[in-house]
Design a protein around this motif. Structure first.
Motif, PDB file in Angstrom:
ATOM      1  N   THR A   7       0.711  -1.386   0.082  1.00 55.87           N
ATOM      2  CA  THR A   7      -0.163   0.003   0.143  1.00 55.87           C
ATOM      3  C   THR A   7       0.822   1.375   0.064  1.00 55.87           C
ATOM      4  O   THR A   7       0.402   2.325  -0.152  1.00 55.87           O
ATOM      5  N   THR A   8       2.260   1.119   0.138  1.00 56.52           N
ATOM      6  CA  THR A   8       3.288   2.133   0.166  1.00 56.52           C
ATOM      7  C   THR A   8       3.262   2.472  -1.529  1.00 56.52           C
ATOM      8  O   THR A   8       4.087   1.852  -2.193  1.00 56.52           O
ATOM      9  N   THR A   9       3.012   3.835  -1.905  1.00 50.72           N
ATOM     10  CA  THR A   9       3.212   4.074  -3.566  1.00 50.72           C
ATOM     11  C   THR A   9       4.378   4.905  -3.392  1.00 50.72           C
ATOM     12  O   THR A   9       4.959   5.868  -2.754  1.00 50.72           O
ATOM     13  N   VAL A  10       5.458   4.388  -4.484  1.00 55.88           N
ATOM     14  CA  VAL A  10       6.604   5.084  -4.691  1.00 55.88           C
ATOM     15  C   VAL A  10       6.243   6.591  -5.164  1.00 55.88           C
ATOM     16  O   VAL A  10       5.573   6.824  -6.252  1.00 55.88           O
ATOM     17  N   LYS A  91      20.894  12.692  -6.885  1.00 51.38           N
ATOM     18  CA  LYS A  91      19.824  12.977  -8.113  1.00 51.38           C
ATOM     19  C   LYS A  91      18.450  12.070  -7.970  1.00 51.38           C
ATOM     20  O   LYS A  91      18.571  10.957  -8.018  1.00 51.38           O
ATOM     21  N   THR A  92      17.297  12.856  -7.972  1.00 50.94           N
ATOM     22  CA  THR A  92      16.003  12.356  -7.662  1.00 50.94           C
ATOM     23  C   THR A  92      15.141  12.814  -8.711  1.00 50.94           C
ATOM     24  O   THR A  92      15.285  14.015  -9.389  1.00 50.94           O
ATOM     25  N   VAL A  93      14.139  12.122  -9.068  1.00 53.69           N
ATOM     26  CA  VAL A  93      13.064  12.406 -10.136  1.00 53.69           C
ATOM     27  C   VAL A  93      11.563  12.137  -9.409  1.00 53.69           C
ATOM     28  O   VAL A  93      11.666  10.855  -9.114  1.00 53.69           O
ATOM     29  N   SER A  94      10.616  12.910  -9.579  1.00 52.08           N
ATOM     30  CA  SER A  94       9.458  12.341  -9.176  1.00 52.08           C
ATOM     31  C   SER A  94       8.762  11.352  -9.884  1.00 52.08           C
ATOM     32  O   SER A  94       9.117  11.233 -11.240  1.00 52.08           O
ATOM     33  N   PHE A  95       7.921  10.557  -9.467  1.00 53.56           N
ATOM     34  CA  PHE A  95       7.223   9.189 -10.179  1.00 53.56           C
ATOM     35  C   PHE A  95       6.685   9.919 -11.349  1.00 53.56           C
ATOM     36  O   PHE A  95       7.010   9.371 -12.688  1.00 53.56           O
ATOM     37  N   ASN A  96       5.923  11.012 -11.544  1.00 52.72           N
ATOM     38  CA  ASN A  96       5.070  11.485 -12.740  1.00 52.72           C
ATOM     39  C   ASN A  96       6.200  12.122 -13.772  1.00 52.72           C
ATOM     40  O   ASN A  96       5.893  11.871 -15.052  1.00 52.72           O
ATOM     41  N   MET A 161       4.187   2.846 -22.516  1.00 56.20           N
ATOM     42  CA  MET A 161       3.392   3.389 -21.234  1.00 56.20           C
ATOM     43  C   MET A 161       2.426   2.735 -20.656  1.00 56.20           C
ATOM     44  O   MET A 161       2.150   2.430 -19.282  1.00 56.20           O
ATOM     45  N   GLY A 162       1.423   1.965 -21.679  1.00 54.09           N
ATOM     46  CA  GLY A 162       0.413   1.425 -21.105  1.00 54.09           C
ATOM     47  C   GLY A 162       0.509   0.115 -20.580  1.00 54.09           C
ATOM     48  O   GLY A 162       0.183  -0.250 -19.585  1.00 54.09           O
ATOM     49  N   LEU A 163       1.639  -0.706 -21.056  1.00 53.63           N
ATOM     50  CA  LEU A 163       1.924  -1.972 -20.343  1.00 53.63           C
ATOM     51  C   LEU A 163       2.835  -1.744 -19.038  1.00 53.63           C
ATOM     52  O   LEU A 163       2.557  -2.699 -18.279  1.00 53.63           O
ATOM     53  N   LEU A 164       3.296  -0.623 -18.945  1.00 54.98           N
ATOM     54  CA  LEU A 164       4.379  -0.535 -17.879  1.00 54.98           C
ATOM     55  C   LEU A 164       3.344   0.166 -16.686  1.00 54.98           C
ATOM     56  O   LEU A 164       3.436  -0.207 -15.581  1.00 54.98           O
ATOM     57  N   LEU A 165       2.231   0.945 -16.819  1.00 54.21           N
ATOM     58  CA  LEU A 165       1.818   1.643 -15.758  1.00 54.21           C
ATOM     59  C   LEU A 165       0.480   0.766 -15.333  1.00 54.21           C
ATOM     60  O   LEU A 165      -0.146   1.064 -14.417  1.00 54.21           O
ATOM     61  N   GLN A 166       0.465  -0.384 -15.786  1.00 56.16           N
ATOM     62  CA  GLN A 166      -0.681  -1.429 -15.209  1.00 56.16           C
ATOM     63  C   GLN A 166       0.033  -1.972 -13.886  1.00 56.16           C
ATOM     64  O   GLN A 166      -0.943  -2.439 -13.175  1.00 56.16           O
ATOM     65  N   PHE A 167       1.202  -1.887 -13.573  1.00 53.07           N
ATOM     66  CA  PHE A 167       1.861  -2.420 -12.296  1.00 53.07           C
ATOM     67  C   PHE A 167       1.708  -1.357 -11.445  1.00 53.07           C
ATOM     68  O   PHE A 167       2.007  -0.332 -11.537  1.00 53.07           O
ATOM     69  N   PRO A 168       1.944  -1.999  -9.972  1.00 53.85           N
ATOM     70  CA  PRO A 168       2.055  -0.874  -8.676  1.00 53.85           C
ATOM     71  C   PRO A 168       3.531  -0.944  -8.579  1.00 53.85           C
ATOM     72  O   PRO A 168       4.365  -1.801  -8.855  1.00 53.85           O
ATOM     73  N   PHE A 169       3.963   0.400  -8.150  1.00 59.27           N
ATOM     74  CA  PHE A 169       5.127   0.470  -7.737  1.00 59.27           C
ATOM     75  C   PHE A 169       5.002   0.990  -6.090  1.00 59.27           C
ATOM     76  O   PHE A 169       4.651   2.135  -5.783  1.00 59.27           O
ATOM     77  N   CYS A 170       5.774   0.011  -5.536  1.00 62.26           N
ATOM     78  CA  CYS A 170       5.416   0.071  -3.658  1.00 62.26           C
ATOM     79  C   CYS A 170       6.743  -0.229  -3.090  1.00 62.26           C
ATOM     80  O   CYS A 170       6.705   0.080  -1.742  1.00 62.26           O
ATOM     81  N   GLY A 171       7.751  -0.396  -3.697  1.00 63.70           N
ATOM     82  CA  GLY A 171       8.778  -0.822  -2.914  1.00 63.70           C
ATOM     83  C   GLY A 171      10.073  -0.170  -3.235  1.00 63.70           C
ATOM     84  O   GLY A 171      10.574   1.309  -3.044  1.00 63.70           O
ATOM     85  N   PRO A 172      11.242  -0.512  -3.870  1.00 64.49           N
ATOM     86  CA  PRO A 172      12.441  -0.288  -4.341  1.00 64.49           C
ATOM     87  C   PRO A 172      12.248   1.213  -5.174  1.00 64.49           C
ATOM     88  O   PRO A 172      11.450   1.183  -5.993  1.00 64.49           O
ATOM     89  N   LYS A 187      11.478  -3.313 -13.427  1.00 67.90           N
ATOM     90  CA  LYS A 187      11.994  -4.054 -12.640  1.00 67.90           C
ATOM     91  C   LYS A 187      11.750  -3.653 -11.087  1.00 67.90           C
ATOM     92  O   LYS A 187      11.813  -4.486 -10.119  1.00 67.90           O
ATOM     93  N   LEU A 188      11.307  -2.720 -10.943  1.00 66.60           N
ATOM     94  CA  LEU A 188      10.983  -1.961  -9.537  1.00 66.60           C
ATOM     95  C   LEU A 188       9.629  -2.207  -9.324  1.00 66.60           C
ATOM     96  O   LEU A 188       9.058  -1.810  -8.123  1.00 66.60           O
ATOM     97  N   ALA A 189       8.798  -2.810 -10.199  1.00 68.07           N
ATOM     98  CA  ALA A 189       7.233  -3.281  -9.992  1.00 68.07           C
ATOM     99  C   ALA A 189       7.101  -4.112  -9.131  1.00 68.07           C
ATOM    100  O   ALA A 189       7.873  -5.105  -8.821  1.00 68.07           O
ATOM    101  N   CYS A 190       5.933  -3.887  -8.180  1.00 70.01           N
ATOM    102  CA  CYS A 190       5.655  -5.001  -7.156  1.00 70.01           C
ATOM    103  C   CYS A 190       4.702  -6.128  -7.827  1.00 70.01           C
ATOM    104  O   CYS A 190       3.734  -6.042  -7.104  1.00 70.01           O
ATOM    105  N   ALA A 191       5.290  -6.713  -8.746  1.00 73.13           N
ATOM    106  CA  ALA A 191       4.267  -7.721  -9.432  1.00 73.13           C
ATOM    107  C   ALA A 191       5.188  -8.420 -10.472  1.00 73.13           C
ATOM    108  O   ALA A 191       6.428  -8.411 -10.594  1.00 73.13           O
TER     109      ALA A 191
END
Length: 315
Positions: A7-10, A91-96, A161-172, A187-191
């Motif tokens: 339930t923790t969103t990156v 160096k960081t970048v927001s998810f969006n 983007m459609g294939l990628l965004l179907q996954f949740p990102f909740c960890g690394p 590779k960082l997706a939680c699925a």
């Protein structure tokens, strides 16, 4: 993975960058800064010259100006991140922002890949049908080639983007790269992403291989025609075609290495990424346009006009 982590969103990603060596970072910054400025200067010179000089309002230069615009756009997606990352401790970048970066990178990069095929078609017509070149490559055809390239790039990016965004990102959230790209982010997706990775490889890698083979076949046919039928300026034409093939290889071979295989980490990934995100955009104006005699004359004419206008203002 427990329910709390799911339930923790990156909200942001952290880039590890090209290197952790601080002395090497400063050297790479100046090196890539020069490349980036050269890319902008060369491509904007082409765009402005083609627009300002009516003698260059021909199909070939219309296409070259559009390639220059794509080069500037493509280099501006990732090169600023590369440069800022070399000067930043973290160096960081927001998810969006990461998603937007990937969308525009694949949008513009895909459009460029399709557009290079269109330019090969233009050269084929110029060599095989020189007397009917202006009739075949009329303005509607040229605009159609440009439009189809952008539509192709948009479709490619939308699928990615459609294939990628179907996954949740909740960890690394650490990316061992200097920019956001699908192979690292997925590779960082939680699925379980195995099936979708294969779909992404087909959408990206297989498409690149098909376009690359098409370009090699096209340039081989053009080279055969030049060697067997062209007499005047044969050496220059062969040299130009040869250098264009080199630039195509610099763009496509590293891209195929990254996207046409399962998304696993290799030591050469960053080197390959630099080659197709930074180098071709600088080489394209030098190879495709600035070696062209007519373009050189047009640039000199523009420089003389600028000098004359300055002298008139002083007078």
């Amino acid at each position: 993975m427990d329910q709390q982590n799911l339930t923790t969103t990156v909200t942001e990603f952290i880039f590890l960058g090209l290197t952790q060596n601080h002395q090497l970072k400063y050297f790479l910054f100046f090196f890539f800064f020069i490349i980036y400025m050269t890319t902008w200067l060369g491509n904007f010179t082409i765009i402005i010259t083609v627009i300002a000089d009516h003698r260059l309002h021909t199909p070939m230069y219309f296409l070259l100006a559009n390639l220059a615009f794509m080069d500037v756009s493509d280099s501006s997606v990732n090169a600023p991140n590369l440069l800022s990352g070399l000067l930043s401790l973290r160096k960081t970048v927001s998810f969006n922002e990461c998603i937007l970066q990937m969308f525009f990178f694949h949008f513009i990069g895909g459009a460029m890949a399709f557009f290079l095929v269109g330019m090969a078609i233009d050269r084929y017509v110029a060599i095989y049908k020189p007397l009917r070149y202006l009739i075949i490559m009329n303005r509607d055809v040229c605009v159609g080639l440009v439009a189809m390239a952008w539509v192709g790039g948009l479709a490619h990016s939308a699928v990615q983007m459609g294939l990628l965004l179907q996954f949740p990102f909740c960890g690394p959230n650490v990316l061992d790269n200097f920019y956001c790209d699908v192979p690292q982010v997925i590779k960082l997706a939680c699925a379980d992403t195995h099936v979708v990775e294969l779909q992404l490889v087909f959408n990206g890698g297989a498409l690149l291989i098909i376009l690359f083979i098409s370009l090699l076949i096209s340039y081989t046919i053009i080279l055969i025609k030049i060697r067997t039928h062209v007499t005047e300026g044969k050496h220059k034409a062969l040299s130009t075609c040869g250098t264009q093939i080199i630039v195509v290889c610099i763009l496509f071979v590293p891209s195929i290495f990254i996207y046409a295989r399962p998304f696993k980490k290799y030591t050469l990934d960053k080197v390959a990424s630099v080659f197709f995100t930074v180098i071709p955009q600088m080489l394209n104006p030098m190879i495709y346009t600035l070696r062209n005699a007519e373009m050189k004359k047009a640039i000199r004419r523009q420089m003389r006009r600028i000098q004359c206008s300055r002298q008139k203002r002083k007078a």
